[in-house]
Design an enzyme around this catalytic site. Structure first.
Site, PDB file in Angstrom:
ATOM      1  N   TRP A 105      72.806  40.607  72.086  1.00 51.30           N
ATOM      2  CA  TRP A 105      73.703  41.426  72.913  1.00 51.30           C
ATOM      3  C   TRP A 105      73.206  41.575  74.336  1.00 51.30           C
ATOM      4  O   TRP A 105      73.985  41.503  75.285  1.00 51.30           O
ATOM      5  CB  TRP A 105      73.998  42.768  72.246  1.00 51.30           C
ATOM      6  CG  TRP A 105      74.663  42.542  70.926  1.00 51.30           C
ATOM      7  CD1 TRP A 105      74.152  42.789  69.687  1.00 51.30           C
ATOM      8  CD2 TRP A 105      75.956  41.941  70.701  1.00 51.30           C
ATOM      9  NE1 TRP A 105      75.035  42.382  68.717  1.00 51.30           N
ATOM     10  CE2 TRP A 105      76.145  41.867  69.298  1.00 51.30           C
ATOM     11  CE3 TRP A 105      76.957  41.448  71.537  1.00 51.30           C
ATOM     12  CZ2 TRP A 105      77.310  41.324  68.726  1.00 51.30           C
ATOM     13  CZ3 TRP A 105      78.108  40.912  70.973  1.00 51.30           C
ATOM     14  CH2 TRP A 105      78.275  40.856  69.589  1.00 51.30           C
ATOM     15  N   ASP A 174      72.843  50.014  76.687  1.00 53.00           N
ATOM     16  CA  ASP A 174      73.865  49.744  75.673  1.00 53.00           C
ATOM     17  C   ASP A 174      73.414  50.450  74.385  1.00 53.00           C
ATOM     18  O   ASP A 174      72.466  50.031  73.742  1.00 53.00           O
ATOM     19  CB  ASP A 174      73.967  48.228  75.458  1.00 53.00           C
ATOM     20  CG  ASP A 174      74.915  47.842  74.315  1.00 53.00           C
ATOM     21  OD1 ASP A 174      75.489  48.747  73.666  1.00 53.00           O
ATOM     22  OD2 ASP A 174      75.072  46.627  74.075  1.00 53.00           O
ATOM     23  N   LYS A 198      80.832  51.593  65.524  1.00 55.99           N
ATOM     24  CA  LYS A 198      79.691  51.608  64.613  1.00 55.99           C
ATOM     25  C   LYS A 198      79.330  53.044  64.216  1.00 55.99           C
ATOM     26  O   LYS A 198      79.452  53.431  63.061  1.00 55.99           O
ATOM     27  CB  LYS A 198      78.500  50.890  65.236  1.00 55.99           C
ATOM     28  CG  LYS A 198      78.796  49.424  65.469  1.00 55.99           C
ATOM     29  CD  LYS A 198      77.907  48.826  66.518  1.00 55.99           C
ATOM     30  CE  LYS A 198      78.458  47.521  67.045  1.00 55.99           C
ATOM     31  NZ  LYS A 198      78.761  46.511  66.039  1.00 55.99           N
TER      32      LYS A 198
HETATM   33  N1  PMP Z   1      76.463  45.665  72.090  1.00 53.06           N
HETATM   34  C1  PMP Z   1      76.004  45.815  70.836  1.00 53.06           C
HETATM   35  C2  PMP Z   1      74.651  46.432  70.626  1.00 53.06           C
HETATM   36  C3  PMP Z   1      76.785  45.408  69.751  1.00 53.06           C
HETATM   37  O1  PMP Z   1      76.328  45.552  68.509  1.00 53.06           O
HETATM   38  C4  PMP Z   1      78.057  44.852  69.994  1.00 53.06           C
HETATM   39  C5  PMP Z   1      78.997  44.445  68.896  1.00 53.06           C
HETATM   40  N2  PMP Z   1      78.513  44.221  67.670  1.00 53.06           N
HETATM   41  C6  PMP Z   1      78.467  44.688  71.312  1.00 53.06           C
HETATM   42  C7  PMP Z   1      77.663  45.129  72.335  1.00 53.06           C
HETATM   43  C8  PMP Z   1      79.787  44.054  71.640  1.00 53.06           C
HETATM   44  O2  PMP Z   1      80.763  44.982  71.393  1.00 53.06           O
HETATM   45  P1  PMP Z   1      82.321  44.650  71.342  1.00 53.06           P
HETATM   46  O3  PMP Z   1      82.539  43.790  70.146  1.00 53.06           O
HETATM   47  O4  PMP Z   1      82.920  46.014  71.236  1.00 53.06           O
HETATM   48  O5  PMP Z   1      82.655  43.964  72.612  1.00 53.06           O
END
Ligand code: PMP
Length: 367
Positions: A105, A174, A198
């Protein structure tokens, strides 16, 4: 009607049953308005109240200082990979940013930021994301506009147990997969964001907490919906916000408050993750988690069965056995394989106890 199963999904993930029941009860008629929340105008006084309650409860839960603004946006975590550089890359003339890349990520976030400025990766690229190099090995740039990191890498199960020291450079985090699972001192951050699906709600809404003095620096070509100053200036109502997602998030915040707040969530997530890690560590190598102990996640635990490299046959058989016992979504991310056990706030200790009991049973039958 089939019974609900135990859901260990990495996200979208389990929601507290009380939240789903409340939403169900109000589906056709919210607060005696005669319509459900999905059918309410975002300008109505009833929705204004939902929005204000949601923000106030969050402010309470995180003790957010007054000089921080809270907005609810769309575009997910990935939207913020773009919004962060679009809003902060012009804080200083050099248009430079530091990225602490500890998994998939933060890798994606850094790549996106390169479209808008110069990205400095403060740690050397790792082949595997199983450890966070010590802070004294980081190559921080004092002229960076901001320092970016991901508090919990959902795929790799790598979580920071501390807040990085940036010597005055604004810190962007994040927190998509661990927000409200542990205490955080918001005053140490410039921007905190989290997709809801989540720990705090359903997909479609992204929570962003921004320190006031960082607002107003958006690049001229920043899309208006991603402009923090526009979102803040319009109280998240510049255009139609994800109203139902905000409502569900508000119900989750109330649920956390009733349960005992962030301290209680932290205590529970320690207890839940310890039960799993203890089972792994006492399995004499039958189960392994390859993440360094210093940064093992309390939220997402990647597990291999039959040695650190994993045994596909055993892992498949485990997933099937778990499924038969009503435990689902335990498959690891395709990039790391094996299992992944996600333990967000809505997953109870009883849920984890059931899983751990099965892990021991499976080990005794298959070792
Ligand atoms: N950051 C983290 C830590 C994630 O776990 C995720 C998705 N699993 C994201 C960003 C991306 O998020 P989205 O699918 O809402 O764009």
């Amino acid at each position: 009607v089939m019974e609900r199963v135990i859901n260990f999904s990495p996200g979208p993930a389990k929601l507290p049953e009380e939240v789903l029941q409340e939403a169900q009860k109000e589906m056709l008629n919210h607060d005696n308005v005669g319509v459900g929340v999905m059918e309410l105008s975002h300008r109505s006084k009833e929705f204004m109240r939902i929005l204000a309650d949601c923000e106030n409860n969050l402010r309470n839960l995180l003790t957010i200082p007054d000089n921080y603004k809270v907005v609810f946006m769309q575009g997910g975590g990935t939207g913020q990979f773009s919004a962060v550089p679009l809003n902060l890359m012009a804080l200083k003339p050099g248009h430079k940013a530091d990225y602490i890349v500890t998994g998939i990520w933060s890798t994606k976030a850094a790549k996106e930021a390169e479209k808008y400025g110069a990205v400095n990766r403060v740690i050397t690229k790792m082949d595997k994301y199983e450890v966070i190099p010590k802070q004294n090995e980081w190559n921080l740039d004092p002229d960076a506009c901001y320092v970016y990191y991901c508090a919990n890498e959902t795929v790799h199960g790598v979580e920071f147990s501390y807040v990085p020291e940036t010597y005055g450079v604004p810190l962007v985090c994040d927190m998509s997969s661990n927000i409200l699972s542990r205490h955080v001192d918001v005053s140490k951050f410039g921007v905190i964001y989290a997709g809801a699906q989540k720990n705090i709600g359903c997909a479609g809404v992204t929570l962003v907490i921004i320190r006031e003095d960082l607002i107003g620096y958006a690049l001229p070509y920043c899309p208006v919906v991603f402009d923090y100053s526009v979102q803040v200036g319009n109280n998240s109502l510049y255009n139609t916000p994800p109203t139902y997602g905000i409502y569900i998030m508000g119900l989750v915040f109330k649920w956390i408050l009733t349960a005992g707040g962030v301290d209680k969530m932290e205590e529970l997530s320690k207890k839940k993750s310890e039960a799993v890690y203890d089972t792994i560590d006492n399995s004499k190598g039958f189960y392994s988690c390859n993440v360094d102990e210093s940064c093992r996640s309390r939220m997402n635990i990647p597990v291999r069965i039959g040695g650190p490299g994993g045994n596909d046959v055993l892992e498949d058989s485990f997933l099937q056995g778990a499924g038969k016992r009503g435990m689902i979504s335990l498959k690891g991310h395709r990039s790391v394989g094996g299992l992944r056990i996600s333990l967000y706030n809505a997953v109870s200790f009883e849920d984890v106890d059931k899983l751990v009991t099965f892990m021991k049973e499976f080990m005794n039958e298959n070792r």
